[in-house]
Design an enzyme around this catalytic site. Sequence first.
Site, mmCIF file in Angstrom:
data_model
loop_
_atom_site.group_PDB
_atom_site.id
_atom_site.type_symbol
_atom_site.label_atom_id
_atom_site.label_comp_id
_atom_site.label_asym_id
_atom_site.label_seq_id
_atom_site.Cartn_x
_atom_site.Cartn_y
_atom_site.Cartn_z
ATOM 1 N N HIS A 46 49.673 28.957 33.397
ATOM 2 C CA HIS A 46 49.255 30.127 34.163
ATOM 3 C C HIS A 46 48.102 29.732 35.074
ATOM 4 C CE1 HIS A 46 51.133 33.713 32.014
ATOM 5 N NE2 HIS A 46 51.577 32.670 31.335
ATOM 6 N N GLY A 47 47.901 30.489 36.149
ATOM 7 C CA GLY A 47 46.746 30.257 36.997
ATOM 8 C C GLY A 47 46.920 29.099 37.958
ATOM 9 N N HIS A 55 43.198 33.016 35.923
ATOM 10 C CA HIS A 55 43.979 33.935 36.735
ATOM 11 C C HIS A 55 43.166 34.285 37.970
ATOM 12 C CE1 HIS A 55 45.994 35.083 32.757
ATOM 13 N NE2 HIS A 55 46.915 34.502 33.504
ATOM 14 N N ASP A 96 56.284 39.412 32.597
ATOM 15 C CA ASP A 96 55.036 38.658 32.528
ATOM 16 C C ASP A 96 53.872 39.579 32.185
ATOM 17 O OD1 ASP A 96 53.667 36.221 32.721
ATOM 18 O OD2 ASP A 96 53.053 36.618 34.785
ATOM 19 N N ASN A 118 54.089 29.136 36.186
ATOM 20 C CA ASN A 118 53.972 30.478 36.746
ATOM 21 C C ASN A 118 53.346 30.426 38.140
ATOM 22 O OD1 ASN A 118 54.860 31.327 34.230
ATOM 23 N ND2 ASN A 118 53.461 33.064 34.171
#
Length: 311
Positions: free
Chosen positions: A233-234, A191, A92, A255
């Site tokens: 993501h996040g 993120h 990643d 993720n």
Amino acid sequence: MSNINEWKKSNRTLEILRKAQEGKYGVIAIIAYTFDQAVTMVRTAEKMKSPIMILVFPWAITSKSSGSNGELVRAISELSYRTKVPVSVHLDHAQDIELIKYCAQYLPFDSIMVDMSHYSREDNLKHTRELVEYCNQYKIATEAEPGRIEGGEDGILHTGDLEGLLTNIEEAKLFFDTGIDIIAPSFGNVHGDYGKEGPSLNFDIVKDIFKLIETDYKTDQENISYERYVCLHGTNEFSKELMQENIKHGITKLNINKLILQIYFHEMQSYYQGESGTKVGFTEAIDKSNEKLSECLEYWMNACGSSNTVL
């Protein structure tokens, strides 16, 4: 698929995502920092009859204390081949060009996120195209991040001094044309932590990406499987309902880092330092932390619909 990409039919990451796309569920892609965490994740997946993707940060290769040029990666990969459920191993947020090449050539990854999002749009695209071609030589699937997801997390370059850039459809097409298999769009996700107001996602961006996939990147007209996949993501502070909304919109790779692992580390600290009211030895603290990790992972596998999908 063209003959040159025939290997993609049996690539473990792409097989997992292909089945998730067809079954309309999401797959947990979770960071493992230690081998005991990875074992717990895989054993939980077996118990839940669920696929799982085990992610590592570049730290797992570069750390002077524990990197050892990728011994953790090799151990996780060996474990993944001795399981009863589909497991893939993914690098990643790989942001160093030479490290990506080293990992593609020498380490047993199924997929690598070629994260050039800290570059300008033009350089991001240029480096991504070159690295996708390099990874494909070694039959490794690739992921990239057009636009730029704000923030940072442990183990990756923080983009706090760079402007967050939402992904647009023209940019998504340019990145798909580099040959990436998985796109990680920026659509309001960040993120790290979201702050008081929480996540605010623009699902119109996701809808447009799937329209593009269906128009230009379908495997064939009679098959609902797609040749390209979308990754979220996040996920810090996500509710079950918000995660399910992402799956409803077609996202298959989810993720997860802090959402689950913060509970693991809190449990470790709580028991080892006696904050829980019961102070235990280090090995028992590890066991209790992994029990909590497994419990949380079970919850999210059920929430994302991947439980009982492996016959």
